[in-house]
Design an enzyme around this catalytic site. Structure first.
Site, PDB file in Angstrom:
ATOM      1  N   HIS A   1      10.102  10.693  -1.978  1.00  0.00           N
ATOM      2  CA  HIS A   1       9.622   9.380  -1.539  1.00  0.00           C
ATOM      3  C   HIS A   1      10.710   8.320  -1.407  1.00  0.00           C
ATOM      4  O   HIS A   1      10.446   7.222  -0.968  1.00  0.00           O
ATOM      5  CB  HIS A   1       8.555   8.845  -2.499  1.00  0.00           C
TER       6      HIS A   1
HETATM    7  C1  UD1 Z   1       8.206   2.437  -6.038  1.00  0.00           C
HETATM    8  C2  UD1 Z   1       9.479   2.072  -6.792  1.00  0.00           C
HETATM    9  C3  UD1 Z   1      10.261   3.342  -7.132  1.00  0.00           C
HETATM   10  C4  UD1 Z   1       9.390   4.373  -7.808  1.00  0.00           C
HETATM   11  C5  UD1 Z   1       8.153   4.638  -6.939  1.00  0.00           C
HETATM   12  C6  UD1 Z   1       7.246   5.659  -7.573  1.00  0.00           C
HETATM   13  C7  UD1 Z   1      10.532  -0.093  -6.228  1.00  0.00           C
HETATM   14  C8  UD1 Z   1      11.659  -0.706  -5.511  1.00  0.00           C
HETATM   15  N1  UD1 Z   1      10.357   1.210  -5.984  1.00  0.00           N
HETATM   16  O1  UD1 Z   1       8.599   2.967  -4.790  1.00  0.00           O
HETATM   17  O2  UD1 Z   1      11.323   2.998  -7.979  1.00  0.00           O
HETATM   18  O3  UD1 Z   1      10.112   5.574  -7.978  1.00  0.00           O
HETATM   19  O4  UD1 Z   1       7.472   3.407  -6.755  1.00  0.00           O
HETATM   20  O5  UD1 Z   1       6.068   5.832  -6.889  1.00  0.00           O
HETATM   21  O6  UD1 Z   1       9.856  -0.756  -6.959  1.00  0.00           O
HETATM   22  N2  UD1 Z   1       1.567   2.450  -1.208  1.00  0.00           N
HETATM   23  C9  UD1 Z   1       0.253   2.882  -1.100  1.00  0.00           C
HETATM   24  N3  UD1 Z   1      -0.483   2.926  -2.232  1.00  0.00           N
HETATM   25  C10 UD1 Z   1       0.001   2.591  -3.451  1.00  0.00           C
HETATM   26  C11 UD1 Z   1       1.351   2.162  -3.534  1.00  0.00           C
HETATM   27  C12 UD1 Z   1       2.122   2.116  -2.411  1.00  0.00           C
HETATM   28  O7  UD1 Z   1      -0.218   3.196  -0.031  1.00  0.00           O
HETATM   29  O8  UD1 Z   1      -0.731   2.662  -4.437  1.00  0.00           O
HETATM   30  C13 UD1 Z   1       2.418   2.396  -0.012  1.00  0.00           C
HETATM   31  C14 UD1 Z   1       2.809   0.965   0.309  1.00  0.00           C
HETATM   32  O9  UD1 Z   1       1.922   0.384   1.165  1.00  0.00           O
HETATM   33  C15 UD1 Z   1       4.191   1.133   0.900  1.00  0.00           C
HETATM   34  C16 UD1 Z   1       4.722   2.402   0.270  1.00  0.00           C
HETATM   35  O10 UD1 Z   1       3.620   3.082  -0.290  1.00  0.00           O
HETATM   36  O11 UD1 Z   1       4.093   1.357   2.276  1.00  0.00           O
HETATM   37  C17 UD1 Z   1       5.798   2.114  -0.734  1.00  0.00           C
HETATM   38  O12 UD1 Z   1       5.321   1.481  -1.908  1.00  0.00           O
HETATM   39  P1  UD1 Z   1       6.330   0.581  -2.797  1.00  0.00           P
HETATM   40  O13 UD1 Z   1       5.639   0.102  -3.995  1.00  0.00           O
HETATM   41  O14 UD1 Z   1       6.984  -0.414  -1.936  1.00  0.00           O
HETATM   42  O15 UD1 Z   1       7.500   1.500  -3.206  1.00  0.00           O
HETATM   43  P2  UD1 Z   1       7.560   3.004  -3.594  1.00  0.00           P
HETATM   44  O16 UD1 Z   1       8.196   3.744  -2.485  1.00  0.00           O
HETATM   45  O17 UD1 Z   1       6.222   3.467  -4.084  1.00  0.00           O
END
Ligand code: UD1
Length: 367
Positions: free
Chosen positions: A206
């Site tokens: 991811h």
């Molecule tokens: C975040 C953390 C990372 C961790 C990871 C574990 C930061 C910078 N990154 O990355 O360190 O390893 O979580 O999962 O804080 N989304 C959903 N549903 C959710 C959560 C996210 O659909 O419940 C989607 C969001 O809309 C976004 C993407 O996933 O498009 C990324 O989510 P985001 O929280 O920005 O970062 P992660 O890649 O999950």
């Protein structure tokens, strides 16, 4: 003693759960207030972890949700500051390296509320990783730095951190793992996957650096498909990665290989640990999975060029392979050729007692 504990994203929940348990058992007048920033909001990424880890409902939910780094960090900063004005805690505890970690620490330090950072001192020395920025800045504004390994102490000292702020307590994720391992063993391999014990590999992917650039993702998927032709690969797909696979159209290409590369929804904690326990090896770019596989003595191939979990390379089962296809297939061939994995001695203080060490230190400090 009012202590605000902050969690926000999936990798935070297994770090907060042991601390809450240890505070409850300590016999000291800790009054913990659990704040969920809402950085992760899907059932599979958040609620399911509260259920598996028997975490109490958050006292306060900020509902921050998705956004750019600036939006997510900024919104958390604004909303969390309001909580601090209202609650006036004696201490704020943050864990790990996600955007919620940095935002909460920053809000607290500006109001002169002491901050404690659990999993301090880890460095990948790669500032293109958002987590590395979060780690560095959080450590530099925290008062109590709880480190998981001696290399983390060395990093903090090199950066000029005073000795009295640094406490080598071990890895709190291991507390959670050891507390739940028997429950995980009782779970079947999830979702009717019907795979033989040690007859499959697990993949998690991811990191923005791996999944956000289509050329990189395509190259990585190519080598993973090579591996899938050697052994079935189970791939619980992170929401970020699913989006990228759909946008790039790669999801169709993977569907053609679905009997060897099994794409499933993100797993809840106990199901994921159950899947790891029975796997032959793991391929990952996650921060949390590297120390978990080291603790479980499961071979881990990390799809990154650097890691903040250096101790998993020197004393654990982890090997860095970056995104080089040839290296990945060579390493997998080696693992497949060895019938048993040598049981490793876990790194120092990865013994399930980290949370109680932290609580002992806080008890003395807050008196
Ligand atoms: C975040 C953390 C990372 C961790 C990871 C574990 C930061 C910078 N990154 O990355 O360190 O390893 O979580 O999962 O804080 N989304 C959903 N549903 C959710 C959560 C996210 O659909 O419940 C989607 C969001 O809309 C976004 C993407 O996933 O498009 C990324 O989510 P985001 O929280 O920005 O970062 P992660 O890649 O999950």
């Amino acid at each position: 003693m009012k202590i605000v504990l902050v969690c926000g994203a999936r990798p935070n929940f297994m770090k907060i759960a042991p601390l809450l348990t240890a505070m409850g058992k300590s016999g000291y007048s800790f009054n913990p207030l659990l704040v969920h920033t809402g950085q992760h909001y899907d059932y599979n990424m958040s609620r399911a972890f509260f259920e598996d880890l028997e975490l109490p409902e958050p006292d306060i939910h900020l509902g921050i949700g998705a956004g750019t780094h600036g939006e997510q960090t900024g919104r958390t900063l604004i909303e969390f500051e309001k909580v601090l004005f209202k609650e006036k805690p004696n201490l704020v505890v943050v864990v790990g390296d996600v955007n919620s970690t940095l935002a909460a620490a920053l809000a607290a330090v500006k109001l002169q509320i002491p901050v404690s950072h659990i999993e301090a001192g880890l460095r990948s020395f790669d500032l293109t990783m958002p987590e590395e920025v979060n780690r560095l800045l959080t450590d530099h504004i925290s008062d109590y730095l709880f480190t998981p390994s001696p290399d983390a102490n060395a990093n903090l000292k090199r950066e000029g951190t005073p000795d009295e702020k640094i406490h080598f307590v071990g890895n709190i994720m291991v507390d959670c793992l050891l507390a739940n391992i028997e429950k995980a063993k009782r779970r079947p391999i999830p979702a009717g996957l019907n795979l033989p014990e040690k007859g499959y590999a697990v993949l998690t992917l991811h990191r923005p650096a791996n999944v956000d650039v289509p050329e990189t993702l395509d190259r990585l998927l190519g080598s993973i498909l090579d591996v899938a032709r050697m052994i079935p690969v189970v791939f619980p797909v992170h929401p970020r990665t699913r989006k990228r696979l759909e946008e790039s159209g790669f999801i169709g290409k993977l569907a053609a290989e679905s009997n060897r590369l099994l794409l499933i929804e993100p797993l809840r904690y106990l199901d994921f640990i159950s899947l790891l326990l029975r796997s032959k090896f793991v391929m990952t770019d996650s921060g949390g999975v590297q120390p978990e596989t080291t603790t479980l003595s499961i071979p881990c191939l990390t799809l990154r060029d650097s890691t903040e979990w250096v101790v998993t390379l020197t004393q654990g089962t982890n090997i860095l392979v970056g995104d080089k296809a040839a290296d990945l297939v060579t390493r997998v061939t080696e693992i497949m050729a060895s019938p048993v994995t040598r049981k490793q001695r876990p790194p120092d203080r990865w013994d399930g007692k980290t949370a109680s060490r932290i609580v002992d230190i806080l008890k003395k400090a807050l008196k």
